[in-house]
Design a protein around this motif. Structure first.
Motif, short mmCIF file in Angstrom:
data_model
loop_
_atom_site.label_atom_id
_atom_site.label_comp_id
_atom_site.label_asym_id
_atom_site.label_seq_id
_atom_site.Cartn_x
_atom_site.Cartn_y
_atom_site.Cartn_z
N UNK A 1 47.39 102.93 40.43
CA UNK A 1 47.28 104.18 41.21
C UNK A 1 48.62 104.61 41.79
N UNK A 2 49.51 103.64 42.10
CA UNK A 2 50.82 104.01 42.63
C UNK A 2 51.64 104.81 41.64
N UNK A 3 51.61 104.38 40.39
CA UNK A 3 52.35 105.11 39.35
C UNK A 3 51.76 106.50 39.13
N UNK A 4 50.44 106.58 39.08
CA UNK A 4 49.79 107.89 38.87
C UNK A 4 50.11 108.82 40.04
N UNK A 5 50.05 108.30 41.25
CA UNK A 5 50.38 109.12 42.43
C UNK A 5 51.82 109.61 42.34
N UNK A 6 52.72 108.73 41.98
CA UNK A 6 54.13 109.11 41.89
C UNK A 6 54.37 110.18 40.84
N UNK A 7 53.68 110.08 39.69
CA UNK A 7 53.85 111.07 38.64
C UNK A 7 53.28 112.43 39.07
N UNK A 8 52.14 112.42 39.74
CA UNK A 8 51.51 113.68 40.16
C UNK A 8 52.32 114.36 41.25
N UNK A 9 52.84 113.57 42.20
CA UNK A 9 53.58 114.16 43.33
C UNK A 9 55.07 114.31 43.03
N UNK A 10 55.49 113.86 41.85
CA UNK A 10 56.89 113.98 41.41
C UNK A 10 57.84 113.09 42.19
N UNK A 11 57.33 112.05 42.87
CA UNK A 11 58.24 111.04 43.43
C UNK A 11 58.73 110.11 42.34
N UNK A 12 58.05 110.15 41.19
CA UNK A 12 58.52 109.46 39.99
C UNK A 12 58.76 110.52 38.92
N UNK A 13 60.00 110.61 38.47
CA UNK A 13 60.34 111.58 37.42
C UNK A 13 60.82 110.90 36.14
N UNK A 14 60.97 109.59 36.20
CA UNK A 14 61.42 108.86 35.03
C UNK A 14 61.37 107.38 35.27
N UNK A 15 61.64 106.61 34.21
CA UNK A 15 61.57 105.15 34.32
C UNK A 15 62.62 104.61 35.28
N UNK A 16 63.73 105.32 35.46
CA UNK A 16 64.77 104.87 36.39
C UNK A 16 64.24 104.83 37.82
N UNK B 1 54.09 101.81 47.86
CA UNK B 1 54.60 102.31 49.13
C UNK B 1 55.71 103.34 48.94
N UNK B 2 56.65 103.08 48.05
CA UNK B 2 57.81 103.96 47.90
C UNK B 2 57.47 105.28 47.20
N UNK B 3 56.38 105.30 46.46
CA UNK B 3 55.93 106.59 45.92
C UNK B 3 55.30 107.46 47.00
N UNK B 4 54.96 106.84 48.14
CA UNK B 4 54.31 107.56 49.23
C UNK B 4 52.81 107.44 49.21
N UNK B 5 52.24 106.71 48.22
CA UNK B 5 50.79 106.63 48.12
C UNK B 5 50.15 105.94 49.31
N UNK B 6 50.69 104.77 49.69
CA UNK B 6 50.10 104.05 50.81
C UNK B 6 50.21 104.85 52.10
N UNK B 7 51.34 105.52 52.29
CA UNK B 7 51.52 106.34 53.48
C UNK B 7 50.45 107.44 53.54
N UNK B 8 50.28 108.14 52.42
CA UNK B 8 49.30 109.22 52.37
C UNK B 8 47.87 108.69 52.54
N UNK B 9 47.57 107.56 51.91
CA UNK B 9 46.23 106.99 52.00
C UNK B 9 45.90 106.58 53.42
N UNK C 1 46.21 115.98 45.96
CA UNK C 1 46.02 115.91 44.52
C UNK C 1 46.44 114.54 43.98
N UNK C 2 47.53 114.02 44.50
CA UNK C 2 48.00 112.70 44.08
C UNK C 2 46.99 111.61 44.40
N UNK C 3 46.39 111.68 45.59
CA UNK C 3 45.41 110.67 45.98
C UNK C 3 44.16 110.77 45.10
N UNK C 4 43.74 111.98 44.75
CA UNK C 4 42.56 112.12 43.88
C UNK C 4 42.81 111.47 42.53
N UNK C 5 43.97 111.76 41.94
CA UNK C 5 44.28 111.18 40.64
C UNK C 5 44.47 109.65 40.75
#
Length: 530
Positions: A338-353, A109-117, A283-287
């Motif tokens: 898929x949440x992690x992949x979405x976050x990495x593609x959309x840059x809502x995740x930029x690191x382990x922190x 949810x916090x990566x935005x994946x569920x919202x976008x989906x 693009x994030x949802x596809x990945x």
């Protein structure tokens, strides 16, 4: 004639509103969940000690000796409490399931994946269809066992909000459906396997045990009911629950007071009403979809081939197998990957922190639940250890036995008794373990198949789940609800879930009656009579 019917309809609606309001007021007069379970723990401690002093005991049919009621205020009781204080809490099964899945949902949810989906799938879907989709998903999702009660309701709230409907209707409608219709699925679930094993054990000592009870012994009844209850649930959400929320002007937005709770925050974006996605979101949802497919393929590779590690010892999946035992892990994986992949593609995740912050935020949201679970776990552990839960179940069974009911009236009374006891004993398998030892032999003497008796038990055991104030999951839903209604209490949920319990109970019993009168089997080879 029309005027008379309208007056009758108005009177009926007023009575229903008066009754529901009364249930809510009575329920909200209960103490806050934390205080409620402290009081219940104290009451059980006092009652168990008093009963132990009078030498009260319970003989479970089939047991060699009677089980005495044990008092907390005794040497054994105090030793038990002090040595099991931590284990009672840490070993409380729903705690691990809830926290594990909420961490996964938090990332997705916090990566935005569920919202976008949700915006992608439901943004242009007809609004009228959503209650029925929620009813179907909440019911079918019971193959995830208790995980469905945690995952589906908040997602249903998001779906409703995205479509411009009342999110609380999605939240509570999904909760009521998932609990009141628990294990009503077109798929064979772990609950089917668990209950059938208990029934078979209880029927072993019978001279005529009838048809062998298997995980599909209730399938002919359960599978059609999954569709019927999904439609009924959709009607209740659409025509009863949501209009009531609108009449009461229940807020559609999370409150500003819930900044650290389940409401919107900077790291948890709100749903937007339009279905348009930005290029990076698409693009994030596809990945993310590719990641989910790869994950599913890996699970299938470990499941389908003969001798695969996810199969049971006999090469099957029922009654137990690593696949069924891994449901929570698989749901966690299906959300996190898929949440992690979405976050990495959309840059809502930029690191382990960022990942640690999302997981930490999810756990922080549920800190109140953890505190309540601590006392809830102690109460339920004491209730079981003291023997009061066994005494209550066996006493109820003996009461029904002494009433000397015969015919289908005995089945109806049994269903109602199971529903009543279920308000106090949250575990269906634990209750059926006690009930089966009493009722399977008793009804066999009246000529009823053990599999049919099991089907009757499931009606009472499932339908009252939604209104049990002792359910550990009602506390979770209360946390979500208070994001919209800070003053909501247990009575609020019970009152709004009550129509689902009442209607599901009536319809399910009507189906069982038709099966009984028409001689329709409830499962392969399992009729009503031996």
């Amino acid at each position: 004639m029309v005027t008379t019917q309208r007056r009758a309809a108005v009177k009926t609606r007023r009575f229903v509103n008066w009754f529901v309001d009364g249930v809510e007021r009575a329920g909200n007069r209960l103490p806050e969940p934390f205080a409620l379970f402290v009081l219940l723990f104290t009451a059980i401690a006092v009652i168990s000690t008093a009963m132990a002093a009078f030498g009260v005991s319970t003989r479970v049919p089939g047991a060699e000796e009677a089980t005495p009621v044990q008092g907390l205020f005794s040497a054994d009781g105090l030793t038990w409490l002090t040595t099991n204080w931590v284990d009672n809490f840490v070993g409380f099964p729903p705690l691990g399931v809830v926290l594990t899945l909420l961490m996964a949902v938090g990332i997705a949810q916090r990566t935005g994946m569920l919202t976008a989906l949700i915006r992608r799938v439901f943004g242009r879907s007809p609004r009228w269809l959503l209650p029925y989709v929620v009813g179907l998903v909440a019911g079918v999702a019971s193959f995830m066992s208790d995980a469905s009660v945690i995952v589906v309701p908040p997602l249903a709230a998001m779906v409703f909000k995205a479509a411009g409907r009342h999110p609380v209707a999605g939240l509570l409608g999904a909760y009521a459906t998932a609990t009141a219709g628990f294990s009503v699925s077109p798929f064979v679930t772990s609950t089917d396997a668990l209950l059938s094993g208990i029934t078979s054990a209880a029927a072993e000592s019978l001279p005529d045990a009838g048809t062998a009870v298997t995980p599909v012994s209730n399938y002919f009844l359960i599978a059609p009911m999954s569709i019927v209850l999904a439609l009924v649930s959709g009607l209740l959400i659409d025509k009863v629950l949501e209009p009531a929320l609108n009449r009461r002007r229940v807020p559609r937005e999370t409150t500003a007071e819930d900044e650290s709770g389940s409401g919107a925050s900077e790291d948890r974006p709100d749903l937007r009403m339009d279905a348009h996605l930005e290029p990076r979101e698409r693009r994030g949802l596809r990945w993310a979809g590719c990641a989910l497919l790869i994950t599913m393929a890996a699970v299938l590779a470990l499941t389908l081939p003969p001798g695969a590690p996810m199969r049971g010892e006999n090469g099957g999946f029922l009654p137990s197998s690593p696949l069924l035992d891994s449901v929570v892990f698989l749901v966690f994986l299906a959300l996190v990957t898929p949440g992690l992949i979405y976050g990495l593609v959309t840059r809502t995740i930029t690191g382990s922190a960022d990942i640690a912050g999302m997981v930490g935020g999810s756990i922080k949201d549920m800190s109140g639940f953890v505190v309540i679970v601590f006392v809830l776990a102690q109460f339920l552990a004491l209730f079981k250890w003291s023997g009061l839960s066994t005494w209550l179940a066996v006493s109820g069974a003996n009461l029904l036995d002494k009433a000397n009911f015969t015919g289908f009236a005995a089945i109806v009374a049994f269903i109602l008794l199971a529903g009543l006891i279920n308000l106090f004993i949250g575990s269906g398998s634990a209750q059926w373990t006690l009930f089966a030892a009493v009722f399977v032999p008793m009804f066999a003497l009246l000529g009823y198949e053990p599999g049919f008796v099991q089907a009757a038990f499931r009606i009472g055991d499932s339908t009252t789940n939604a209104i049990s104030p002792l359910s550990p999951y009602i506390v979770v839903i209360l946390g979500f609800l208070r994001a919209y209604e800070p003053k909501a209490g247990l009575g609020t949920i019970i009152a709004r879930a009550f129509p689902f319990t009442a209607v599901f109970l009536v319809i399910w019993m009507a189906f069982l009656t038709v099966y009984y009168l028409a001689g329709i089997p409830v499962g392969p080879g399992t009729g009503s009579h031996l």
